[in-house]
Write a protein that holds these residues in place. Structure first.
Motif, PDB file in Angstrom:
ATOM      1  N   LEU A 231       0.642  -1.134  -0.271  1.00  0.00           N
ATOM      2  CA  LEU A 231      -0.072   0.212  -0.046  1.00  0.00           C
ATOM      3  C   LEU A 231       0.736   1.148   0.208  1.00  0.00           C
TER       4      LEU A 231
ATOM      5  N   PHE B 180      -6.376   0.630   1.363  1.00  0.00           N
ATOM      6  CA  PHE B 180      -6.317   0.495  -0.772  1.00  0.00           C
ATOM      7  C   PHE B 180      -7.432   1.226  -1.295  1.00  0.00           C
TER       8      PHE B 180
ATOM      9  N   HIS C  80      -0.557   2.927  -5.811  1.00  0.00           N
ATOM     10  CA  HIS C  80      -0.107   2.636  -5.155  1.00  0.00           C
ATOM     11  C   HIS C  80       1.200   1.910  -5.008  1.00  0.00           C
TER      12      HIS C  80
END
Length: 383
Positions: free
Chosen positions: A332, A352, A360
């Motif tokens: 993440l 997320f 990401h």
């Protein structure tokens, strides 16, 4: 940096005297991004360099030691000398910013995927049929598949394959290997009474196979590497299957492993504070039991649902782990450690977000899996 986080950045010295610059470990993460033939891809290099840059110890994705052991699409291979050029690039990328870099060596066993193996062949300690979406997380196959019993000759060949893979890792310039004995893959399967129902020497002593693999790897290191080459072992402490691996079986495993010249043990957990499911240790924290059994013989790496700087600090201050592995969180936010060091712990990304333009900084295949919800993690959209 906030002074309270300083314990996370203390150096750790392994039994072979190698010094790790901090207590953070990049967990071996399935990235499904290697080339179809198992060679290292450009996408993979960029991804691993980002996530290795600040940790003390970086562990590569599970890498299959034989073609028969391939368990993921886009899985890296250490099964052939032809893999060496890419592995050298991978080692350079992982070590570029000062991390100690090792390769996780792996065989899928019953979890190997027939559409990825030669002639669709799959082996296990004993014959078994698996349903992909029920017994594999993340799931790479939804169809039922069968694994046949591995032969005595194939067992011996596989043990030697772990040694040959280790030789390649050494030649590629890595600092060590982690033997993957966890998560329902082949080594784990030999330990498990659910997967291993053999009536020969490999079933009567279910620890024989993992110990033989450890010995093969250690002997290869003695023959081909310096004394500072690292050998670690990853394991799962319990399994849900019946009859399955219990904490009592894991106690026996750990007490055998600490007699080997290993440099760390690495427990695979979804929650670092998870408790024992049943048996005489029911209700006790697994990580605490494991640390007691290891008794200071070698560091224990803990992992599981560490998404914030406070989570990491709490785990270290519990004194039940010596190193903290970051898995889903490092996917993440690959700046997790840097943000703590620079007093920006409150800026860590711990969810997320499918709408992030930078996705990401994940490889496309891995981002798709996250977006589909194949990995359990906090999400901004609540799915």
């Amino acid at each position: 940096m906030d002074k309270k986080f300083e314990p996370l950045f203390e150096k750790v010295i392994l039994p072979n005297k190698v010094e790790l610059r901090n207590k953070f470990v990049l967990a071996p993460l399935t990235h499904v991004s290697s080339n179809d033939d198992g060679t290292i891809s450009d996408v993979e290099i960029d991804y691993i360099e980002q996530r290795s840059k600040d940790v003390g110890l970086a562990i590569s994705a599970a890498s299959n030691v034989t073609d028969l052991g391939k368990a993921f699409p886009g899985q890296p291979s250490v099964a052939h000398d032809s893999n060496l050029d890419g592995l050298k690039r991978l080692a350079e990328a992982m070590k570029k910013n000062g991390a100690t870099a090792i390769v996780q060596i792996h065989h899928g066993g019953a979890k190997a995927m027939p559409y990825l193996t030669p002639n669709g062949d799959v082996v296990a300690p004993s014959p078994i049929t698996l349903q992909g979406d029920k017994q594999h997380t993340p799931s790479f196959e939804k169809e039922e598949h069968h694994a046949r019993e591995i032969t005595q000759e194939e067992i011996e060949h596989t043990i030697k394959a772990f040694g040959e893979a280790t030789r390649r890792v050494i030649e590629a310039g890595f600092d060590g290997v982690e033997i993957h004995g966890a998560n329902h893959y082949l080594i784990h399967q030999f330990v498990s009474p659910y997967f291993n129902r053999r009536d020969d020497e490999w079933g009567e002593n279910r620890l024989k196979f993992p110990m033989k693999v450890v010995d093969e790897v250690v002997n290869t290191v003695k023959a081909h590497a310096d004394e500072d080459f690292i050998v670690g072992y990853r394991f799962s402490p319990e399994e849900a299957e019946t009859p399955g691996i219990t904490m009592e079986i894991t106690e026996e495993l750990v007490k055998n492993l600490i007699e080997k010249p290993l440099d760390f043990l690495h427990v695979s957990l979804m929650d670092i504070h998870s408790k024992t499911r049943e048996g005489k240790y029911q209700g006790e924290e697994r990580i605490k039991l494991l640390h007691q059994w290891i008794d200071g013989r070698m560091p224990l790496i803990g992992i599981g649902s560490i998404f914030t700087a406070e989570d990491a600090l709490e785990a270290v201050e519990s004194r039940d782990v010596d190193l903290i592995a970051l898995g889903r969180e490092m996917l993440l936010d690959h700046n997790f450690i840097n943000k703590i060091q620079n007093g920006k712990a409150d800026e860590i990304i711990s969810e997320f977000d499918p709408d992030r333009e930078d996705k990401h900084d994940l490889p496309p295949n891995l981002w798709e899996q996250f977006n589909k919800g194949l990995y359990p993690l906090p999400r901004t959209d609540g799915k």
